[in-house]
Design a protein around this motif. Structure first.
Motif, short mmCIF file in Angstrom:
data_model
loop_
_atom_site.label_atom_id
_atom_site.label_comp_id
_atom_site.label_asym_id
_atom_site.label_seq_id
_atom_site.Cartn_x
_atom_site.Cartn_y
_atom_site.Cartn_z
N UNK A 31 -9.63 7.69 10.55
CA UNK A 31 -8.43 7.97 9.27
C UNK A 31 -7.88 6.58 9.21
N UNK A 32 -7.70 5.50 10.00
CA UNK A 32 -6.51 4.32 10.18
C UNK A 32 -7.01 3.71 10.76
N UNK A 33 -7.46 2.37 10.74
CA UNK A 33 -7.73 1.26 11.04
C UNK A 33 -6.75 -0.08 10.88
N UNK A 34 -5.97 -0.65 11.94
CA UNK A 34 -4.98 -1.44 11.98
C UNK A 34 -5.01 -2.71 12.63
N UNK A 35 -4.89 -3.97 11.76
CA UNK A 35 -5.69 -5.64 13.13
C UNK A 35 -3.71 -6.01 13.08
N UNK B 50 -9.39 3.98 1.69
CA UNK B 50 -8.61 3.69 1.94
C UNK B 50 -7.82 3.61 0.34
N UNK B 51 -6.64 2.70 0.21
CA UNK B 51 -6.15 2.81 -0.80
C UNK B 51 -6.89 2.15 -1.50
N UNK B 52 -6.87 1.80 -2.77
CA UNK B 52 -8.10 1.31 -4.28
C UNK B 52 -7.44 0.39 -3.76
N UNK B 53 -6.16 -0.49 -3.90
CA UNK B 53 -5.64 -1.58 -3.84
C UNK B 53 -5.83 -2.40 -2.92
N UNK B 54 -6.16 -1.50 -1.46
CA UNK B 54 -6.33 -2.74 -0.04
C UNK B 54 -7.86 -2.93 -0.29
N UNK B 55 -7.98 -3.65 -1.01
CA UNK B 55 -9.11 -4.89 -1.38
C UNK B 55 -9.58 -5.79 -0.64
N UNK B 56 -9.52 -6.30 0.76
CA UNK B 56 -9.85 -6.43 1.88
C UNK B 56 -10.29 -5.64 2.92
N UNK B 57 -9.86 -3.78 2.61
CA UNK B 57 -10.08 -2.53 3.69
C UNK B 57 -11.58 -2.56 2.70
N UNK C 136 -20.91 1.04 4.34
CA UNK C 136 -20.21 1.83 4.36
C UNK C 136 -20.15 2.03 2.84
N UNK C 137 -20.78 3.09 1.83
CA UNK C 137 -21.07 2.36 0.51
C UNK C 137 -20.73 3.43 -0.65
N UNK C 138 -21.74 3.84 -1.56
CA UNK C 138 -21.12 5.61 -2.45
C UNK C 138 -19.52 5.19 -2.27
N UNK C 139 -18.90 4.08 -3.39
CA UNK C 139 -17.53 4.02 -3.52
C UNK C 139 -17.30 5.70 -4.38
N UNK C 140 -16.30 6.12 -3.95
CA UNK C 140 -15.50 7.34 -5.08
C UNK C 140 -13.57 6.99 -4.93
N UNK C 141 -13.64 6.87 -6.10
CA UNK C 141 -11.77 7.10 -6.14
C UNK C 141 -11.46 8.58 -5.85
N UNK D 124 1.06 -0.71 -0.18
CA UNK D 124 -0.09 0.15 -0.33
C UNK D 124 0.50 1.45 -0.08
N UNK D 125 1.35 1.77 -0.85
CA UNK D 125 2.22 2.76 -1.36
C UNK D 125 1.57 4.04 -0.86
N UNK D 126 0.70 3.99 -0.83
CA UNK D 126 0.02 5.37 -0.18
C UNK D 126 -0.02 6.13 1.06
N UNK D 127 -0.30 4.89 1.68
CA UNK D 127 -0.24 4.39 3.26
C UNK D 127 1.21 4.50 3.83
N UNK D 128 1.94 3.90 2.93
CA UNK D 128 3.08 3.47 4.00
C UNK D 128 3.83 5.61 3.61
N UNK D 129 3.18 6.33 2.40
CA UNK D 129 3.68 7.09 2.49
C UNK D 129 3.30 7.67 3.64
#
Length: 217
Positions: free
Chosen positions: A88-92, A125-132, A141-146, A36-41
């Motif tokens: 803002x952040x959720x981590x497990x 979240x990062x769009x590539x973060x499919x599990x999230x 949650x809905x109404x997804x926007x990228x 997740x490069x965006x979350x990492x940055x």
């Protein structure tokens, strides 16, 4: 142990000052540059410290067997007609995934925000973060926007190249000036020899060798 028993074993509490470092390091392990490069940055210790200082009631941690199992960090955004809750952040912790940690953290945070007058929740979240994405969709949650993020490597910018060349030239000029100010060994030897000659020439001659002085009889 059944899944229900695992779920009930999760303890949710307010994040404390001693949790800041463990939460930050857990985030480092989760939000990696390769996944997740965006979350990492955007993840750093100041994210944790800042939210803990400004919104401590929306910073929660989960424990299982007295071990950090996860965290959620949120805030409230007040607008003229709406009060938004923002996760803002959720981590497990990977060691405690699929045990309902994320569910309990989000549920507790949502309850607190409802009590504080929040009527609309946001999360990104990062769009590539499919599990999230799947997790938050399941939570309602809905109404997804990228949102599109663009980047530029400044080391390839023409001004960057000129700046590097300028700094290199400045360093070379400074080194040259220092070498000019440093006296050479040869110069020191010449000065020393000249001083010796001057001292020798200034020394008075013995009386018998000085024609201008007659010895006293």
């Amino acid at each position: 142990m059944s899944q229900a028993e695992n779920y009930n074993a999760i303890y949710i509490r307010n994040m404390e000052i001693d949790d800041i470092a463990p939460v930050y390091h857990l985030g480092e392990d989760i939000f990696t540059s390769d996944l997740y490069p965006y979350l990492y940055r955007t993840w750093d210790e100041w994210e944790v410290i800042g939210l803990y200082n400004t919104d401590p009631e929306y910073c929660l941690v989960a424990e299982i067997d007295e071990q950090l199992a996860g965290f959620v960090l949120g805030t409230i955004i007040n607008k003229a007609t709406w009060t938004y809750g923002y996760i803002i952040w959720l981590g497990v912790n990977p060691n405690f995934q699929r045990r309902g940690v994320g569910d309990k953290l989000v549920d507790k945070l949502v309850e607190r925000m409802i009590e504080d007058g929040v009527r609309f929740m946001l999360v990104d979240t990062d769009p590539a973060n499919t599990p999230a994405v799947k997790f938050f969709t399941r939570k309602g949650f809905g109404n997804t926007r990228q949102h599109i993020f663009l980047s530029m490597n400044l080391s390839k910018h023409e001004y960057y190249g000129r700046l590097i060349a300028y700094e290199r030239e400045k360093a070379e000029r400074a080194a040259y000036k220092r070498s000019r100010r440093r006296p050479s060994t040869k110069t020191s030897e010449v000065v020393s020899e000249a001083a010796t000659k001057v001292m020798a020439s200034d020394a008075p001659l013995p009386l018998e060798d000085n024609p201008d002085i007659s010895p006293i009889s």
